[in-house]
Design a protein around this motif. Structure first.
Motif, PDB file in Angstrom:
ATOM      1  N   LEU A 109      89.333  40.949  33.795  1.00  0.00           N
ATOM      2  CA  LEU A 109      88.522  40.948  35.020  1.00  0.00           C
ATOM      3  C   LEU A 109      87.032  40.991  34.715  1.00  0.00           C
ATOM      4  CD1 LEU A 109      88.343  40.955  38.067  1.00  0.00           C
ATOM      5  CD2 LEU A 109      88.624  43.447  38.035  1.00  0.00           C
ATOM      6  N   PRO A 110      86.528  41.960  33.896  1.00  0.00           N
ATOM      7  CA  PRO A 110      85.084  41.948  33.606  1.00  0.00           C
ATOM      8  C   PRO A 110      84.643  40.688  32.884  1.00  0.00           C
ATOM      9  CG  PRO A 110      86.219  43.600  32.267  1.00  0.00           C
ATOM     10  CD  PRO A 110      87.173  43.150  33.306  1.00  0.00           C
ATOM     11  N   ASP A 111      85.495  40.138  31.999  1.00  0.00           N
ATOM     12  CA  ASP A 111      85.149  38.884  31.322  1.00  0.00           C
ATOM     13  C   ASP A 111      85.036  37.739  32.322  1.00  0.00           C
ATOM     14  OD1 ASP A 111      85.174  40.312  29.028  1.00  0.00           O
ATOM     15  OD2 ASP A 111      86.813  39.238  28.064  1.00  0.00           O
TER      16      ASP A 111
ATOM     17  N   VAL B 150      84.259  37.282  19.072  1.00  0.00           N
ATOM     18  CA  VAL B 150      84.776  38.577  19.516  1.00  0.00           C
ATOM     19  C   VAL B 150      86.207  38.830  19.037  1.00  0.00           C
ATOM     20  CG1 VAL B 150      85.433  39.923  21.555  1.00  0.00           C
ATOM     21  CG2 VAL B 150      83.249  38.728  21.499  1.00  0.00           C
ATOM     22  N   LYS B 151      87.060  37.820  19.143  1.00  0.00           N
ATOM     23  CA  LYS B 151      88.481  38.031  18.863  1.00  0.00           C
ATOM     24  C   LYS B 151      88.885  37.722  17.425  1.00  0.00           C
ATOM     25  CE  LYS B 151      89.213  39.292  23.040  1.00  0.00           C
ATOM     26  NZ  LYS B 151      89.494  40.706  23.321  1.00  0.00           N
ATOM     27  N   TYR B 152      88.029  37.032  16.690  1.00  0.00           N
ATOM     28  CA  TYR B 152      88.402  36.674  15.317  1.00  0.00           C
ATOM     29  C   TYR B 152      87.419  37.223  14.273  1.00  0.00           C
ATOM     30  CZ  TYR B 152      89.645  33.904  11.237  1.00  0.00           C
ATOM     31  OH  TYR B 152      90.011  33.525   9.974  1.00  0.00           O
TER      32      TYR B 152
ATOM     33  N   ILE C 199      74.064  36.930  25.187  1.00  0.00           N
ATOM     34  CA  ILE C 199      74.018  37.920  26.270  1.00  0.00           C
ATOM     35  C   ILE C 199      75.383  38.573  26.407  1.00  0.00           C
ATOM     36  CG2 ILE C 199      73.815  38.207  28.768  1.00  0.00           C
ATOM     37  CD1 ILE C 199      71.645  36.063  28.735  1.00  0.00           C
ATOM     38  N   GLY C 200      76.445  37.750  26.377  1.00  0.00           N
ATOM     39  CA  GLY C 200      77.802  38.282  26.443  1.00  0.00           C
ATOM     40  C   GLY C 200      78.134  39.168  25.257  1.00  0.00           C
ATOM     41  N   LEU C 201      77.689  38.764  24.048  1.00  0.00           N
ATOM     42  CA  LEU C 201      77.932  39.582  22.868  1.00  0.00           C
ATOM     43  C   LEU C 201      77.176  40.911  22.937  1.00  0.00           C
ATOM     44  CD1 LEU C 201      77.847  36.891  20.023  1.00  0.00           C
ATOM     45  CD2 LEU C 201      79.839  38.147  20.866  1.00  0.00           C
ATOM     46  N   GLY C 202      75.960  40.863  23.488  1.00  0.00           N
ATOM     47  CA  GLY C 202      75.209  42.101  23.653  1.00  0.00           C
ATOM     48  C   GLY C 202      75.944  43.081  24.557  1.00  0.00           C
ATOM     49  N   ILE C 203      76.499  42.575  25.658  1.00  0.00           N
ATOM     50  CA  ILE C 203      77.283  43.422  26.561  1.00  0.00           C
ATOM     51  C   ILE C 203      78.523  43.941  25.849  1.00  0.00           C
ATOM     52  CG2 ILE C 203      78.624  43.434  28.696  1.00  0.00           C
ATOM     53  CD1 ILE C 203      76.664  41.342  29.798  1.00  0.00           C
ATOM     54  N   THR C 204      79.155  43.079  25.050  1.00  0.00           N
ATOM     55  CA  THR C 204      80.360  43.481  24.319  1.00  0.00           C
ATOM     56  C   THR C 204      80.057  44.567  23.298  1.00  0.00           C
ATOM     57  OG1 THR C 204      81.362  41.298  24.594  1.00  0.00           O
ATOM     58  CG2 THR C 204      82.205  42.670  22.797  1.00  0.00           C
TER      59      THR C 204
ATOM     60  N   TRP D   8      80.307  50.184  21.590  1.00  0.00           N
ATOM     61  CA  TRP D   8      79.621  51.419  21.217  1.00  0.00           C
ATOM     62  C   TRP D   8      79.979  52.543  22.180  1.00  0.00           C
ATOM     63  CZ3 TRP D   8      76.087  54.018  24.328  1.00  0.00           C
ATOM     64  CH2 TRP D   8      75.460  55.116  23.726  1.00  0.00           C
ATOM     65  N   PHE D   9      79.987  52.230  23.468  1.00  0.00           N
ATOM     66  CA  PHE D   9      80.272  53.248  24.478  1.00  0.00           C
ATOM     67  C   PHE D   9      81.705  53.753  24.347  1.00  0.00           C
ATOM     68  CE2 PHE D   9      81.664  54.556  28.741  1.00  0.00           C
ATOM     69  CZ  PHE D   9      80.698  55.507  29.027  1.00  0.00           C
TER      70      PHE D   9
END
Length: 368
Positions: A14-16, A60-62, A145-150, A155-156
């Motif tokens: 959903l967030p993606d 992200v996935k690999y 931008i997407g990677l920064g959010i990821t 981290w969180f």
């Protein structure tokens, strides 16, 4: 790569999805004014977006599980650079073979002129430095931008996991500490062949059941936490008999408030451990609990052994060295994690008295 994709967490779908829909709309609004209409701009963005999505999920996935989690930072950097160049090449090929012909056709229909010559040789179009830089920029900006959010989300989540692990460790420290003290009480009764021993065993089993099962919750009703304090006090009263003067005052409506489990008990334990258990004559402990609109104030004061009494000087020196024992240091750490900006714990040590004052806004607990 495919094994990593099979472990895709659907709770992130959903967030993606929201991110990619938002990115598509923003790009449409950005490029739309330079095109015949916004619907045409939306179509062009949809034709480009699969490259960005492919680029993002390869990283992200690999790449991240393969290199970042194993701390192979050199390989991670090189692999991301290669992936970024491949994405830029795909973006450029998409422009030459698909986007520019569509744009040229739309411009011609609208009576506009196209500054870019789509009839140049393919290799010349592919190797044009200006358009290569443009392709690298446009294929990377949304993805990063997407990677920064990821990265922020990773981290969180790791920070939350670390805090939860520390809380579990702190709880594990509370349980044996409490058990050690109460079993000492029971041991003293059995040595005296006291008829109260069976009832103490039953009361202790109820308290341990509470600590083993109910305290696994993130928060519990304040009334239960107060009951566990009262039960602990009753056990201690049996041990000290007339040698202890204890007062427990409770004011406020506790029925609707929640609190982190085992937050109050360490302060009471500390009063018995460093006060009553070391006092050879008459000891006293005063406990006051006030609650108003979920703002809790918990005061615990106790007498300090008199240095002048025989045998008390050494005890008092050790007490002053360990004023902040397991109980107090534990509660301080838990408060910093659970109520970081909504608590105040003050400790005062006078000549004949030790006082701890805890103030907590129960509404501002951090959810783990």
């Amino acid at each position: 790569m495919f094994s990593s994709l099979r472990h895709f967490q659907w709770k992130q779908a959903l967030p993606d999805s929201i991110f990619w829909v938002t990115a598509t709309l923003i790009l449409t609004l950005f490029y739309g004014p330079g095109l015949p209409d916004y619907w045409f701009g939306f179509t062009l963005v949809l034709l480009v977006m699969p490259i960005n999505i492919f680029y993002y999920y390869v990283v992200v996935k690999y790449l991240l599980p393969r290199f970042l989690y194993k701390r192979k930072y050199t390989w991670l950097t090189l692999s991301i650079l290669c992936t970024g160049l491949i994405a830029a090449l795909l973006f450029r090929l998409n422009e030459i073979l698909l986007l520019y012909p569509l744009i040229s056709k739309a411009y011609t229909k609208a009576g506009w002129s196209l500054s870019y010559n789509i009839h140049d040789p393919f290799i010349r179009q592919l190797t044009d430095p200006i358009h290569i830089v443009n392709a690298i920029e446009q294929s990377n900006i949304i993805v990063w931008i997407g990677l920064g959010i990821t990265f922020f989300r990773m981290w969180f989540e790791r920070r939350q996991a670390a805090m939860e692990a520390e809380l579990n460790l702190l709880k594990a420290q509370v349980h044996p500490h409490f058990l050690f003290n109460t079993l000492n009480n029971l041991y003293s009764l059995t040595l005296q062949n006291s008829p109260q021993a069976p009832s103490v065993v039953l009361q202790l089993s109820e308290m341990l059941r509470y600590m083993l099962y109910e305290c696994n919750s993130a928060s519990i009703p304040l009334t239960k936490e107060v009951r566990i304090v009262e039960s602990y006090i009753e056990l201690e009263k049996i041990r000290y008999k007339e040698r202890l003067d204890l007062n427990f005052n409770c004011k406020g409506d506790l029925s609707s408030s929640q609190i982190a489990p085992l937050l109050l008990l360490p302060l009471v334990e500390n009063a018995f451990k460093h006060g009553a258990s070391r006092e050879l004559t008459q000891a006293w402990i005063n406990i006051d609990l006030y609650l108003k609109t979920d703002k809790l104030k918990f005061k615990v004061s106790n007498s300090i052994p008199d240095k002048d009494l025989p045998g008390n000087e050494e005890l008092n020196e050790r007490a002053s060295e360990k004023t902040d024992g397991i109980g107090l240091s534990n509660i301080k750490k838990r408060l910093e994690i659970l109520y970081p900006s909504a608590h105040r714990l003050r400790v005062f040590r006078e000549e004949d008295m030790f006082l701890a004052i805890l103030e907590v806004d129960l509404n501002k607990r951090v959810e783990m």
